[in-house]
Every structure is written in C-alpha cells, then in structure tokens.
Motif scaffolding. Structure first.
Motif, PDB file in Angstrom:
ATOM      1  N   THR A  20      17.840   3.079  -7.515  1.00 57.03           N
ATOM      2  CA  THR A  20      16.849   2.691  -8.523  1.00 57.03           C
ATOM      3  C   THR A  20      15.924   3.819  -8.967  1.00 57.03           C
ATOM      4  O   THR A  20      15.276   3.708 -10.003  1.00 57.03           O
ATOM      5  N   GLY A  21      15.816   4.862  -8.145  1.00 57.39           N
ATOM      6  CA  GLY A  21      14.875   5.939  -8.455  1.00 57.39           C
ATOM      7  C   GLY A  21      13.450   5.606  -8.036  1.00 57.39           C
ATOM      8  O   GLY A  21      12.526   6.345  -8.343  1.00 57.39           O
ATOM      9  N   THR A  22      13.267   4.485  -7.330  1.00 59.67           N
ATOM     10  CA  THR A  22      11.946   4.056  -6.892  1.00 59.67           C
ATOM     11  C   THR A  22      11.915   3.956  -5.377  1.00 59.67           C
ATOM     12  O   THR A  22      12.836   3.423  -4.770  1.00 59.67           O
ATOM     13  N   LEU A  23      10.837   4.449  -4.791  1.00 55.20           N
ATOM     14  CA  LEU A  23      10.674   4.387  -3.346  1.00 55.20           C
ATOM     15  C   LEU A  23       9.327   3.755  -3.050  1.00 55.20           C
ATOM     16  O   LEU A  23       8.283   4.307  -3.404  1.00 55.20           O
ATOM     17  N   SER A  24       9.368   2.574  -2.430  1.00 53.67           N
ATOM     18  CA  SER A  24       8.138   1.841  -2.174  1.00 53.67           C
ATOM     19  C   SER A  24       8.308   0.935  -0.969  1.00 53.67           C
ATOM     20  O   SER A  24       9.384   0.373  -0.749  1.00 53.67           O
ATOM     21  N   LYS A  25       7.224   0.757  -0.234  1.00 54.51           N
ATOM     22  CA  LYS A  25       7.241  -0.173   0.891  1.00 54.51           C
ATOM     23  C   LYS A  25       7.237  -1.621   0.403  1.00 54.51           C
ATOM     24  O   LYS A  25       7.433  -2.535   1.194  1.00 54.51           O
ATOM     25  N   ASP A  26       7.042  -1.846  -0.888  1.00 52.99           N
ATOM     26  CA  ASP A  26       7.069  -3.208  -1.428  1.00 52.99           C
ATOM     27  C   ASP A  26       8.383  -3.908  -1.119  1.00 52.99           C
ATOM     28  O   ASP A  26       8.423  -5.121  -0.944  1.00 52.99           O
ATOM     29  N   SER A  27       9.448  -3.141  -1.034  1.00 52.55           N
ATOM     30  CA  SER A  27      10.757  -3.720  -0.732  1.00 52.55           C
ATOM     31  C   SER A  27      10.762  -4.407   0.625  1.00 52.55           C
ATOM     32  O   SER A  27      11.513  -5.362   0.831  1.00 52.55           O
ATOM     33  N   LEU A  28       9.950  -3.930   1.541  1.00 49.00           N
ATOM     34  CA  LEU A  28       9.893  -4.534   2.871  1.00 49.00           C
ATOM     35  C   LEU A  28       9.451  -5.992   2.779  1.00 49.00           C
ATOM     36  O   LEU A  28       9.937  -6.846   3.512  1.00 49.00           O
ATOM     37  N   GLU A  29       8.545  -6.278   1.857  1.00 51.85           N
ATOM     38  CA  GLU A  29       8.056  -7.642   1.676  1.00 51.85           C
ATOM     39  C   GLU A  29       8.942  -8.445   0.731  1.00 51.85           C
ATOM     40  O   GLU A  29       9.105  -9.646   0.897  1.00 51.85           O
ATOM     41  N   ASN A  30       9.524  -7.777  -0.251  1.00 48.24           N
ATOM     42  CA  ASN A  30      10.300  -8.472  -1.277  1.00 48.24           C
ATOM     43  C   ASN A  30      11.720  -8.815  -0.861  1.00 48.24           C
ATOM     44  O   ASN A  30      12.374  -9.622  -1.519  1.00 48.24           O
ATOM     45  N   ALA A  31      12.224  -8.201   0.192  1.00 49.31           N
ATOM     46  CA  ALA A  31      13.593  -8.467   0.633  1.00 49.31           C
ATOM     47  C   ALA A  31      13.634  -8.670   2.153  1.00 49.31           C
ATOM     48  O   ALA A  31      14.213  -7.879   2.882  1.00 49.31           O
ATOM     49  N   PRO A  32      13.011  -9.762   2.634  1.00 49.45           N
ATOM     50  CA  PRO A  32      12.956  -9.969   4.078  1.00 49.45           C
ATOM     51  C   PRO A  32      14.331 -10.150   4.724  1.00 49.45           C
ATOM     52  O   PRO A  32      14.485  -9.908   5.919  1.00 49.45           O
ATOM     53  N   ASP A  33      15.337 -10.540   3.939  1.00 50.86           N
ATOM     54  CA  ASP A  33      16.684 -10.681   4.489  1.00 50.86           C
ATOM     55  C   ASP A  33      17.326  -9.323   4.759  1.00 50.86           C
ATOM     56  O   ASP A  33      18.237  -9.207   5.571  1.00 50.86           O
ATOM     57  N   VAL A  34      16.851  -8.273   4.097  1.00 53.20           N
ATOM     58  CA  VAL A  34      17.377  -6.922   4.286  1.00 53.20           C
ATOM     59  C   VAL A  34      16.532  -6.145   5.293  1.00 53.20           C
ATOM     60  O   VAL A  34      17.047  -5.387   6.101  1.00 53.20           O
ATOM     61  N   ASN A  43       3.503   1.949  15.244  1.00 52.21           N
ATOM     62  CA  ASN A  43       4.073   3.291  15.353  1.00 52.21           C
ATOM     63  C   ASN A  43       5.230   3.500  14.375  1.00 52.21           C
ATOM     64  O   ASN A  43       5.313   4.506  13.684  1.00 52.21           O
ATOM     65  N   ASN A  44       6.131   2.545  14.356  1.00 52.96           N
ATOM     66  CA  ASN A  44       7.292   2.660  13.480  1.00 52.96           C
ATOM     67  C   ASN A  44       6.927   2.436  12.019  1.00 52.96           C
ATOM     68  O   ASN A  44       7.569   2.984  11.132  1.00 52.96           O
ATOM     69  N   MET A  45       5.893   1.657  11.768  1.00 51.49           N
ATOM     70  CA  MET A  45       5.421   1.505  10.390  1.00 51.49           C
ATOM     71  C   MET A  45       4.853   2.835   9.885  1.00 51.49           C
ATOM     72  O   MET A  45       5.058   3.190   8.719  1.00 51.49           O
ATOM     73  N   ARG A  46       4.170   3.582  10.759  1.00 54.28           N
ATOM     74  CA  ARG A  46       3.664   4.908  10.374  1.00 54.28           C
ATOM     75  C   ARG A  46       4.832   5.847  10.062  1.00 54.28           C
ATOM     76  O   ARG A  46       4.767   6.646   9.139  1.00 54.28           O
ATOM     77  N   TYR A  47       5.902   5.771  10.865  1.00 58.19           N
ATOM     78  CA  TYR A  47       7.108   6.575  10.619  1.00 58.19           C
ATOM     79  C   TYR A  47       7.676   6.269   9.228  1.00 58.19           C
ATOM     80  O   TYR A  47       7.946   7.181   8.447  1.00 58.19           O
ATOM     81  N   ILE A  48       7.831   4.996   8.921  1.00 60.04           N
ATOM     82  CA  ILE A  48       8.371   4.598   7.615  1.00 60.04           C
ATOM     83  C   ILE A  48       7.429   5.024   6.504  1.00 60.04           C
ATOM     84  O   ILE A  48       7.859   5.554   5.469  1.00 60.04           O
ATOM     85  N   ASP A  49       6.134   4.836   6.711  1.00 64.22           N
ATOM     86  CA  ASP A  49       5.146   5.228   5.712  1.00 64.22           C
ATOM     87  C   ASP A  49       5.191   6.728   5.446  1.00 64.22           C
ATOM     88  O   ASP A  49       5.083   7.171   4.299  1.00 64.22           O
ATOM     89  N   HIS A  50       5.361   7.524   6.493  1.00 65.34           N
ATOM     90  CA  HIS A  50       5.466   8.991   6.364  1.00 65.34           C
ATOM     91  C   HIS A  50       6.614   9.344   5.420  1.00 65.34           C
ATOM     92  O   HIS A  50       6.474  10.194   4.537  1.00 65.34           O
ATOM     93  N   ILE A  51       7.728   8.679   5.587  1.00 61.84           N
ATOM     94  CA  ILE A  51       8.900   8.954   4.754  1.00 61.84           C
ATOM     95  C   ILE A  51       8.679   8.479   3.324  1.00 61.84           C
ATOM     96  O   ILE A  51       8.940   9.207   2.364  1.00 61.84           O
ATOM     97  N   VAL A  52       8.181   7.258   3.169  1.00 67.60           N
ATOM     98  CA  VAL A  52       7.974   6.698   1.832  1.00 67.60           C
ATOM     99  C   VAL A  52       6.983   7.536   1.028  1.00 67.60           C
ATOM    100  O   VAL A  52       7.190   7.785  -0.163  1.00 67.60           O
ATOM    101  N   THR A  53       5.929   8.001   1.669  1.00 67.69           N
ATOM    102  CA  THR A  53       4.930   8.778   0.932  1.00 67.69           C
ATOM    103  C   THR A  53       5.328  10.244   0.774  1.00 67.69           C
ATOM    104  O   THR A  53       4.991  10.868  -0.232  1.00 67.69           O
ATOM    105  N   GLY A  54       6.057  10.793   1.723  1.00 69.31           N
ATOM    106  CA  GLY A  54       6.372  12.214   1.680  1.00 69.31           C
ATOM    107  C   GLY A  54       7.673  12.582   0.992  1.00 69.31           C
ATOM    108  O   GLY A  54       7.797  13.666   0.413  1.00 69.31           O
TER     109      GLY A  54
END
Length: 138
Positions: A20-34, A43-54
């Motif tokens: 899609t060309g879009t990177l956002s943590k919104d997908s975590l809430e919008n696709a709970p089945d995935v 701790n792991n949320m910080r890891y994911i956030d580091h990747i999403v923002t960086g």
C-alpha cells in the motif's frame, strides 16, 4: 508476546507497506484477525513502534542494500513477503544495536520458511549473510 511474535507482526506491517505504501500502527487495531494485539506487551510494542516510526525514513537506504546484494534481482521482482522480511532484518541490523545480527538473520530465515516460497529462506539467508560478509554490520 515473544520477540519472535513481535517480529512477525512488524514483518506483516512492512508487507502492508510494500503493498500500500503506508506504514501505520493503525493496522494493528483495524485488522485484529491478522494482528494479535491482545498479546502485545509494552516492550514488544516499543520494538514495533521503533520500526513503524523509523523505517519510512530509512527505506531508501535499506532498499539500496537489498538491490546491491540481490545479485541481478531487481527490487520489483523480489516477492513482497521476502522484501518485507529483508527490510525488517536490515532495519534491525542497521538501527537496533541491541539485537545481534546473527539472531536477526536466524529470525528472518524462520519468517521466510513460515511465510514465503519453499526455497525463499535460502535467498533471505544468502542476501543477509552476503551483506554482513561485505562488512555491513553493526
């Protein structure tokens, strides 16, 4: 959630980015089945956030490394799931000094075995190993 599960979640987000060309943590809430958001610890949320923002800022640098080490495979020809795995692994190697490169490569190979074509793990392992042998490590 283990770091392995967090990597899997991050890889799925990077796969979505490749499509899609879009990177956002919104997908975590919008696709709970995935995405299994209930098991994300702090701790792991910080890891994911580091990747999403960086990652978006570093994508060009990471893709250049993939292009250089992919031995005549154009970026567009690499399967999107393999590309997501490679992008995640290289982001960890380059920008997450607390994670040993060998651990990152092992995890990338396991992701490729689980999500990609039968022999894709060999491509992932070869590209990442070639990058490290060329002096591109932490």
């Amino acid at each position: 959630m283990s770091r392995t599960s967090a990597r899997e979640t991050a890889m799925k987000l990077l796969y979505e980015y490749g499509v899609t060309g879009t990177l956002s943590k919104d997908s975590l809430e919008n696709a709970p089945d995935v995405f299994d958001t209930d098991s994300l610890d702090e701790n792991n949320m910080r890891y994911i956030d580091h990747i999403v923002t960086g990652f978006p800022e570093k994508c060009g640098e990471i893709d250049a490394i993939i292009s250089t080490h992919s031995k005549s495979w154009k970026l567009e020809r690499i399967a999107k799931v393999d590309l997501a795995i490679l992008r995640l692994a290289l982001y960890e190697i380059l920008f997450m000094a607390d994670i040993p490169a060998k651990v990152t490569i092992n995890e990338a190979v396991e992701l490729a075995k689980k999500y990609s074509a039968e022999k894709s793990y060999q491509f992932v392992n070869g590209l990442l190993g070639g990058y490290l042998r060329s002096g591109g490590d932490k």
